[in-house]
Design an enzyme around this catalytic site. Structure first.
Site, PDB file in Angstrom:
ATOM      1  N   GLU A 148       0.814  -1.216   0.000  1.00 56.44           N
ATOM      2  CA  GLU A 148       0.000   0.000   0.000  1.00 56.44           C
ATOM      3  C   GLU A 148       0.844   1.262   0.000  1.00 56.44           C
ATOM      4  O   GLU A 148       0.534   2.216  -0.719  1.00 56.44           O
ATOM      5  CB  GLU A 148      -0.951  -0.003   1.201  1.00 56.44           C
ATOM      6  CG  GLU A 148      -2.151  -0.918   1.057  1.00 56.44           C
ATOM      7  CD  GLU A 148      -1.819  -2.377   1.260  1.00 56.44           C
ATOM      8  OE1 GLU A 148      -2.652  -3.242   0.915  1.00 56.44           O
ATOM      9  OE2 GLU A 148      -0.715  -2.665   1.792  1.00 56.44           O
ATOM     10  N   HIS A 217      -9.902  -5.669  10.671  1.00 56.80           N
ATOM     11  CA  HIS A 217     -10.510  -5.401   9.366  1.00 56.80           C
ATOM     12  C   HIS A 217     -11.893  -4.755   9.505  1.00 56.80           C
ATOM     13  O   HIS A 217     -12.690  -4.810   8.575  1.00 56.80           O
ATOM     14  CB  HIS A 217     -10.641  -6.698   8.558  1.00 56.80           C
ATOM     15  CG  HIS A 217      -9.340  -7.345   8.214  1.00 56.80           C
ATOM     16  ND1 HIS A 217      -8.592  -8.020   9.153  1.00 56.80           N
ATOM     17  CD2 HIS A 217      -8.645  -7.412   7.057  1.00 56.80           C
ATOM     18  CE1 HIS A 217      -7.498  -8.491   8.580  1.00 56.80           C
ATOM     19  NE2 HIS A 217      -7.504  -8.132   7.304  1.00 56.80           N
TER      20      HIS A 217
END
Length: 418
Positions: A148, A217
């Site tokens: 990322e 998450h």
């Protein structure tokens, strides 16, 4: 009685029984044609058979006319009614709406491109980018490694060089790996360059709690990114929101964070005819009143908007009319719409999936207290939020860690002192 029927064979008086049997279908009632007639010898029917066939033909024609006229009248009536009726609303899922928005902007501006993990050949982890790689190819739909920080930095650099990247995070929980690029590189550059260097980039992906994916998450980043000047942050709920906001975000010259919701991707909504246009945009920074009401104002964003509408439907049966506001944009926040509603209803409830401390609801309550709407409140504002704990994995604990319809109804009755 003694007349001879030359064209039909023997006289009827001599063959009455045979003809009657023929008319009844027992034996043929046809006689050979006269020998002097041209062409091969062929049987010819008697007058009774000819008369019967003519009568049957006339009856069938009459019946056909009688049946056809009402059918034509009915079909004409149906046609007229169909023309008067408005066209059926198009059902589009949130996933399809985002896909349409990106597709239209990729087609409109060749500077737009999409990059992220599995966005190309796999059509996206959630199939949001389905079909785009086949249509636009490797140069504009780019699969990246699982890094990322790396591909977010590439996207920011591309934006500084004049392109308009759409940077997809498979989930915004992973954007923490790239938060330096989002905040320090994208959000602050325009200010630090004295307005000389814009960064037209979109960071998008699923945000907030999903189902059964536990603490790492399931975080809502609305308050995280909404805290930072230099960013615009939007949080769509419906398909109309998703399409209009993603298109506006791509066209904006500032970095925009688009917080989608995984559980909403497959939910269908009616897409109004104006939203089906390629020029449809939803202005960033403008909320929408999803349901007007007079007794209490409920403000929410993303998936909880649907819960608020469900709660409002339940309470309407008890005579409580709730005004439901869909924020759409977290930053800049449309506080004017909220203030106008609170001045009308005199009560406020905020609903969000994130944690309570320093959350979106906390900001709304503070802004109302500091503004002109505070003096119109008849009771303290109430917040409905996610539980102040990391998201549990067990389903029953997970369900009790995010706002439910019953929690919203309880909060509304609390503020109304019912």
């Amino acid at each position: 009685a003694g007349t001879t029927h030359t064209s039909l064979g023997p006289a009827p008086s001599a063959h009455d029984a045979l003809r009657e049997a023929g008319h009844a279908g027992v034996v043929p009632c046809h006689w050979p044609a006269p020998a002097g007639e041209r062409g091969p010898t062929r049987p010819r029917p008697c007058r009774a058979v000819i008369r019967r066939r003519l009568e049957d033909t006339v009856k069938m024609a009459v019946v056909a006319v009688l049946v056809r006229r009402p059918l034509e009248q009915v079909s004409g009536l149906l046609r007229r009614r169909f023309h008067r009726t408005a066209p059926a609303a198009l059902q589009v899922t949130v996933r399809e709406a985002i896909n349409q928005g990106m597709d239209e902007e990729l087609e409109r501006d060749e500077k737009v491109f999409l990059l992220g993990e599995e966005v190309a050949q796999y059509d996206g982890a959630y199939k949001v980018s389905r079909g785009l790689w086949k249509k636009y190819g490797d140069k504009r739909i780019i699969d990246t490694p699982i890094s990322e920080m790396g591909f977010a930095g590439i996207a920011v650099g591309a934006a500084m060089a004049g392109l308009r990247p759409i940077c997809e995070f498979m989930t915004f929980n992973f954007s923490m790996q790239a938060i330096d690029q989002v905040i320090n590189s994208a959000a602050k550059t325009y200010y630090m360059s004295g307005g000389l260097q814009s960064v037209p980039i979109v960071f998008r992906g699923p945000n907030g709690a999903s189902a059964g994916v536990a603490a790492q998450h399931s975080q809502c980043f609305a308050a995280w990114y909404g805290h930072c000047p230099g960013l615009k942050v939007v949080s769509p709920w419906s398909s109309e929101d998703a399409k209009g906001l993603i298109k506006s975000a791509i066209r904006d010259n500032n970095p925009v964070v688009v917080l989608e919701n995984e559980l909403m991707y497959g939910v269908p909504f009616e897409l109004p005819s104006e939203a089906q246009s390629k020029d449809f945009l939803i202005p960033i920074g403008k909320a929408k009143i999803e349901r007007p009401g007079t007794h209490v104002t409920i403000v929410a964003h993303s998936r909880p908007v649907g819960h608020c509408l469900e709660a409002a439907t339940v309470l309407s049966k008890e005579g409580i009319e709730c005004e439901v506001i869909n924020l759409r944009t977290i930053r800049p926040m449309d506080i004017e719409t909220i203030e106008a509603s609170v001045m009308k209803t005199n009560h406020l409830v905020t609903v969000e999936g994130g944690w309570p401390q320093f959350g979106v609801g906390a900001e709304i309550c503070a802004r109302i207290m500091e503004g002109p709407a505070f003096n119109f409140l008849d009771a303290p504002a109430v917040r409905v939020t996610g539980a102040d704990v990391p998201m549990p994995y067990a389903k029953i604990l997970e369900d009790n860690s995010v706002p439910q319809v019953k929690d919203i109804i309880f909060a509304i009755k609390k503020t109304l002192n019912i």
